[in-house]
Design a protein around this motif. Structure first.
Motif, PDB file in Angstrom:
ATOM      1  N   SER A  49     109.549  36.831  13.440  1.00 29.36           N
ATOM      2  CA  SER A  49     109.228  38.055  14.203  1.00 29.36           C
ATOM      3  C   SER A  49     110.088  39.241  13.623  1.00 29.36           C
ATOM      4  CB  SER A  49     109.802  37.568  15.715  1.00 29.36           C
ATOM      5  OG  SER A  49     111.062  37.357  15.791  1.00 29.36           O
ATOM      6  N   ASN A  50     110.704  38.821  12.531  1.00 29.23           N
ATOM      7  CA  ASN A  50     111.538  39.981  11.865  1.00 29.23           C
ATOM      8  C   ASN A  50     110.443  41.115  11.285  1.00 29.23           C
ATOM      9  OD1 ASN A  50     113.136  41.522   9.958  1.00 29.23           O
ATOM     10  ND2 ASN A  50     114.513  39.833   9.891  1.00 29.23           N
ATOM     11  N   GLN A  51     110.893  42.339  11.389  1.00 29.27           N
ATOM     12  CA  GLN A  51     110.077  43.479  11.274  1.00 29.27           C
ATOM     13  C   GLN A  51     109.891  43.627   9.732  1.00 29.27           C
ATOM     14  OE1 GLN A  51     109.752  47.197  13.569  1.00 29.27           O
ATOM     15  NE2 GLN A  51     111.724  46.701  14.428  1.00 29.27           N
ATOM     16  N   ILE A  52     110.932  43.007   8.973  1.00 28.77           N
ATOM     17  CA  ILE A  52     110.976  43.031   7.611  1.00 28.77           C
ATOM     18  C   ILE A  52     110.358  41.751   7.040  1.00 28.77           C
ATOM     19  CG2 ILE A  52     112.067  43.316   5.546  1.00 28.77           C
ATOM     20  CD1 ILE A  52     112.732  45.638   7.128  1.00 28.77           C
ATOM     21  N   CYS A 102     111.157  41.952   0.381  1.00 29.26           N
ATOM     22  CA  CYS A 102     111.774  43.166  -0.229  1.00 29.26           C
ATOM     23  C   CYS A 102     111.337  43.511  -1.672  1.00 29.26           C
ATOM     24  CB  CYS A 102     113.268  43.391   0.314  1.00 29.26           C
ATOM     25  SG  CYS A 102     113.484  43.264   2.022  1.00 29.26           S
ATOM     26  N   ILE A 112     116.576  37.186  -1.174  1.00 31.38           N
ATOM     27  CA  ILE A 112     115.648  38.055  -0.968  1.00 31.38           C
ATOM     28  C   ILE A 112     115.854  39.305  -1.966  1.00 31.38           C
ATOM     29  CG2 ILE A 112     115.492  40.054   0.734  1.00 31.38           C
ATOM     30  CD1 ILE A 112     116.465  38.390   3.112  1.00 31.38           C
ATOM     31  N   ASP A 171     122.797  30.696  13.657  1.00 30.91           N
ATOM     32  CA  ASP A 171     123.501  31.923  13.831  1.00 30.91           C
ATOM     33  C   ASP A 171     122.822  33.301  14.146  1.00 30.91           C
ATOM     34  OD1 ASP A 171     122.013  32.253  11.553  1.00 30.91           O
ATOM     35  OD2 ASP A 171     123.310  32.078  10.024  1.00 30.91           O
ATOM     36  N   SER A 192     120.713  34.969  12.965  1.00 30.58           N
ATOM     37  CA  SER A 192     120.087  35.780  11.966  1.00 30.58           C
ATOM     38  C   SER A 192     118.689  35.135  11.720  1.00 30.58           C
ATOM     39  CB  SER A 192     120.646  35.239  10.633  1.00 30.58           C
ATOM     40  OG  SER A 192     121.985  35.801  10.930  1.00 30.58           O
ATOM     41  N   CYS A 193     117.743  36.092  11.554  1.00 34.89           N
ATOM     42  CA  CYS A 193     116.135  35.697  11.260  1.00 34.89           C
ATOM     43  C   CYS A 193     115.652  36.030  10.099  1.00 34.89           C
ATOM     44  CB  CYS A 193     115.606  36.304  12.394  1.00 34.89           C
ATOM     45  SG  CYS A 193     113.862  36.278  12.452  1.00 34.89           S
ATOM     46  N   THR A 203     113.078  36.703   7.061  1.00 39.44           N
ATOM     47  CA  THR A 203     111.985  37.491   6.533  1.00 39.44           C
ATOM     48  C   THR A 203     110.739  36.664   6.257  1.00 39.44           C
ATOM     49  OG1 THR A 203     112.941  37.472   4.220  1.00 39.44           O
ATOM     50  CG2 THR A 203     113.154  39.534   5.493  1.00 39.44           C
ATOM     51  N   ASP A 237     125.765  40.532  12.171  1.00 36.91           N
ATOM     52  CA  ASP A 237     125.027  39.314  11.690  1.00 36.91           C
ATOM     53  C   ASP A 237     126.012  38.506  10.576  1.00 36.91           C
ATOM     54  OD1 ASP A 237     122.113  38.570  10.631  1.00 36.91           O
ATOM     55  OD2 ASP A 237     123.275  38.506   8.799  1.00 36.91           O
ATOM     56  N   LEU A 276     118.772  43.914   5.160  1.00 33.02           N
ATOM     57  CA  LEU A 276     117.297  44.223   5.569  1.00 33.02           C
ATOM     58  C   LEU A 276     117.053  43.171   6.813  1.00 33.02           C
ATOM     59  CD1 LEU A 276     117.402  46.230   3.183  1.00 33.02           C
ATOM     60  CD2 LEU A 276     114.911  45.971   3.244  1.00 33.02           C
ATOM     61  N   ALA A 277     117.217  41.824   6.488  1.00 33.22           N
ATOM     62  CA  ALA A 277     116.879  40.863   7.204  1.00 33.22           C
ATOM     63  C   ALA A 277     117.503  41.240   8.594  1.00 33.22           C
ATOM     64  CB  ALA A 277     117.206  39.490   6.750  1.00 33.22           C
ATOM     65  N   ALA A 278     118.681  41.483   8.625  1.00 30.87           N
ATOM     66  CA  ALA A 278     119.270  41.997   9.864  1.00 30.87           C
ATOM     67  C   ALA A 278     118.981  43.193  10.630  1.00 30.87           C
ATOM     68  CB  ALA A 278     120.999  42.052   9.867  1.00 30.87           C
ATOM     69  N   VAL A 279     118.620  43.875   9.863  1.00 29.99           N
ATOM     70  CA  VAL A 279     118.016  45.144  10.485  1.00 29.99           C
ATOM     71  C   VAL A 279     116.625  44.959  11.010  1.00 29.99           C
ATOM     72  CG1 VAL A 279     117.202  46.837   8.757  1.00 29.99           C
ATOM     73  CG2 VAL A 279     118.131  47.856  10.597  1.00 29.99           C
ATOM     74  N   GLY A 280     115.968  44.053  10.352  1.00 28.25           N
ATOM     75  CA  GLY A 280     114.573  43.743  10.716  1.00 28.25           C
ATOM     76  C   GLY A 280     114.449  43.135  12.104  1.00 28.25           C
ATOM     77  N   ILE A 281     115.470  42.628  12.772  1.00 23.91           N
ATOM     78  CA  ILE A 281     115.119  42.043  13.868  1.00 23.91           C
ATOM     79  C   ILE A 281     115.859  42.805  15.088  1.00 23.91           C
ATOM     80  CG2 ILE A 281     115.087  39.593  13.309  1.00 23.91           C
ATOM     81  CD1 ILE A 281     118.288  39.147  13.641  1.00 23.91           C
ATOM     82  N   ALA A 282     116.372  44.079  14.554  1.00 23.35           N
ATOM     83  CA  ALA A 282     116.844  45.080  15.772  1.00 23.35           C
ATOM     84  C   ALA A 282     115.422  45.506  16.385  1.00 23.35           C
ATOM     85  CB  ALA A 282     117.657  45.975  14.841  1.00 23.35           C
ATOM     86  N   PRO A 283     115.402  45.718  17.583  1.00 27.83           N
ATOM     87  CA  PRO A 283     114.406  46.366  18.307  1.00 27.83           C
ATOM     88  C   PRO A 283     114.291  47.702  18.239  1.00 27.83           C
ATOM     89  CG  PRO A 283     116.082  45.863  19.986  1.00 27.83           C
ATOM     90  CD  PRO A 283     116.518  45.507  18.681  1.00 27.83           C
ATOM     91  N   VAL A 284     114.100  48.400  16.926  1.00 26.86           N
ATOM     92  CA  VAL A 284     114.274  49.703  16.755  1.00 26.86           C
ATOM     93  C   VAL A 284     112.903  50.033  15.794  1.00 26.86           C
ATOM     94  CG1 VAL A 284     116.668  49.649  16.850  1.00 26.86           C
ATOM     95  CG2 VAL A 284     115.364  49.557  14.502  1.00 26.86           C
ATOM     96  N   LEU A 298     111.182  51.123  12.620  1.00 27.27           N
ATOM     97  CA  LEU A 298     111.229  51.184  11.260  1.00 27.27           C
ATOM     98  C   LEU A 298     110.022  51.000  10.464  1.00 27.27           C
ATOM     99  CD1 LEU A 298     111.467  48.075  10.105  1.00 27.27           C
ATOM    100  CD2 LEU A 298     113.646  48.001  10.975  1.00 27.27           C
TER     101      LEU A 298
END
Lengths: 405, 405
Positions: free
Chosen positions: A54-57, A87, A127, A235, A237-238, A240, B310, B328-336, B338
């Protein structure tokens, strides 16, 4: 009609009839360890389903495989360790596409007409770097000739997708129906986590010789993922690259009911989850956080996950310290309905907090064993859920500060 | 009218006129270290404001002080380390109330008529145990006689509230107005965190001799907390006891404009934040995560916080590893909002990721120093925000697995 089932951990993706697999060292990993795996469906059916991070990246292979899965059909899955191909921009997507084309061409040369659109791609590793495509494409041509059924092919594939895993993870569930008809659902996994969790990528490939439509597979896989991989949170973390695929060959000619299929997929996913949890990076404790008495199952999961992710709870458990106050502090920041005066907590069955205050003997509960069960009763409703996690240890810090993954 | 300001770290809550403080060892801590602090406002004004933990599980002293602060008025703050008085049920609340009564009685005996409703209570330490009230009440009587102004009282108080802190944290901002009128805002802090963050409780007491209404103080304190303590996120954990109080004596007879007051409170809170971050448990790196190009400041904070929390990012930074893929993996799971193709990342000013893919030389960026600046440009808007955090080190795991806090 009586069905007997048997779970076996020495078999994986080639336990089901109609599947072959292979794992080779293609030179993607500098270490020379196995790094390329292929799972091949000989048919007669090619129905398939997948769930993804579900990661956006999303990594290039995830974007590719999501596109492929819209057809509900797969002939093969190619997986590599040694590089996530995440990436990496448009060139990275072209690499994933070229890998699928390479597998399709090799399978076609080998005598099985296959299109790239029938080949899912999974990658795991660091990554941000492009894959060494000369090695990947040469490996793809080679691996087709190594495809094997039985124990060998599946285990070779399970070993080739390992990164920080210390053991390959396989399981097969055999269904013996009284009428003499048998069907099998097996699978392999690497990593530790899914839609929210994870250390590194989690990749799972499940195979069955049952007859099942893509819709039936999809429904079973989504339900099982929600109840298992989604609730494994090492942990927070999710990745990519997280991917779970389910392929059906139909080779058994048996079409189980949806409920039998659902049950089989759930049991296999549950078992793989247990294996992933036990082999998580740096784990010294296997922890199950159960929240009961929540107003909804969703809130029970949110509350359990908040506790499972709390660094202070996880370090206390590493130290075998029954520090229940940290559990209360962690659940208190979860956006769920609760009443501070009604929460009760137990560690391994011993009450440590009753109605929001300490229970007698709470500080003396023995948490020195490897398995810790934390049960938090919110006492505001009837719903419950469990999240699997681990402790936060020196080994976790060491592995993740020293290894660029 | 020109105002000159000077920031001094050798002074704290007694830098402003009209305040006395003390810190003593009352025997609450088994170690015999100082564990009880009192901050006393001599007036002539008694306006006050407070912000408290957002944790749904609030300690008894938080519940007491929230009630007290509804009056917008405080004569004194009593603080103890050595026990959080959290999750102690109704008896724990009675203990907090009795402590305030004890302070009020001792101050009244001493010649300053005070009611319990004018006394805030703050506690920090292990969650779940009752305080040794015999020691607390004896200490309360004793400490009133130790009240002192100048450097001594403030520093003694700052030392008595330390738990895992290695240094006391104080600061004072002196305002010299050209007309010869001066006013001061000072404060002390312990712990590391606030509404979301923290290792242990964060307690902060700010004092000023400015003339200001409770509303003016409240407005300045809420704004500053949002921009500072709320954006200090050491490990994502949030205490049951976090409290920030601001008391004004009016002794300078100067009433600064709201904007001057806002600015002073912000600067003092920022400085205390820096001190808290530098002394966080197990810190080896001071890290500032800045997110730019977000669609809103709120989303910038959410994204920066997701990265700051993270574990994989934090362990990589502990290892001085410029592993930008984890960011990038960390920001990708934030509900924002992007766009994976537009994100750029820099470490200490060196670009490591441009438009979602690796920049040349990214793996060679030197992160061996103690300060690391991570800037993530989402490039989808104009808003930005920073969150302060630390790395995740062996020392963090050691301290939190070995110390029941």
């Amino acid at each position: 009609m009586t069905t007997e089932t048997k779970l076996v951990r020495t078999q994986g993706v080639t336990a089901a009839a109609g599947f072959r697999a292979a794992g080779i060292a293609a030179g993607i990993k500098a270490s020379g360890a196995p790094d390329l795996a292929l799972v091949f469906n000989e048919g007669p059916d090619y129905a398939a389903a997948g769930v993804f991070t579900s990661n956006q990246i999303k990594a290039a292979p995830v974007l590719w495989s999501q596109q492929v899965l819209t057809t509900g059909r797969l002939r093969a899955v190619i997986l590599n360790s040694g590089g996530a191909n995440a990436c990496t921009g448009a060139p990275g997507f072209q690499d994933a596409h070229a890998t699928a084309e390479g597998v399709a061409a090799a399978l076609s040369d080998w005598g099985t007409e296959t299109g790239a659109i029938e080949v899912a791609v999974c990658s795991t590793g660091l990554i941000g770097d492009r894959l060494p495509m000369d090695k990947v494409l040469a490996g793809v041509t080679e691996i087709v000739h190594e495809l094997a059924g039985g124990l060998t092919g599946g285990e070779d594939a399970a070993r080739a997708i390992m990164t920080t895993d210390t053991v390959p993870k396989q399981v097969a569930l055999h269904h013996s129906v009284a009428s003499g008809e048998n069907w099998v659902l097996g699978g392999m996994a690497k990593g530790a986590g899914m839609m929210a969790p994870s250390l590194a990528t989690m990749l799972v490939v499940l195979t069955t010789d049952a007859v099942a439509s893509a819709d039936a597979l999809n429904s079973a896989l989504r339900r099982a993922s929600t109840l298992t991989f989604d609730r494994l949170d090492i942990d927070g973390s999710c990745s990519t690259n997280d991917t779970v695929l389910l392929l059906a060959s139909g080779a058994s000619e048996i079409q189980p009911s949806q409920s039998d299929l659902d049950d089989a997929v759930l049991r296999v996913c549950e078992d793989l989850c247990t294996q992933l949890q036990a082999d998580a990076e740096g784990v010294t404790k296997r922890v199950v956080i159960t929240v009961t008495g929540a107003v909804s199952e969703q809130e029970a999961v949110v509350a359990a996950r908040a506790i499972a992710r709390d660094s202070l709870v996880k370090t206390a458990l590493f130290g075998s310290d029954p520090n229940w106050g940290r559990v209360l502090a962690a659940v208190g920041i979860a956006p769920v309905t609760l009443d501070p005066q009604r929460i009760s907590v137990s560690f391994n069955g011993s009450p440590v907090c009753i109605d929001g205050a300490g229970a007698p003997g709470a500080r003396e509960v023995d948490l020195s064993g490897e398995d810790i069960a934390v049960v938090v009763d919110l006492a505001v409703g009837d719903a419950s859920a469990s999240v699997r996690t681990t402790d936060l240890s020196h080994a976790y810090v060491e592995e993740n500060s020293a290894y660029s993954s």
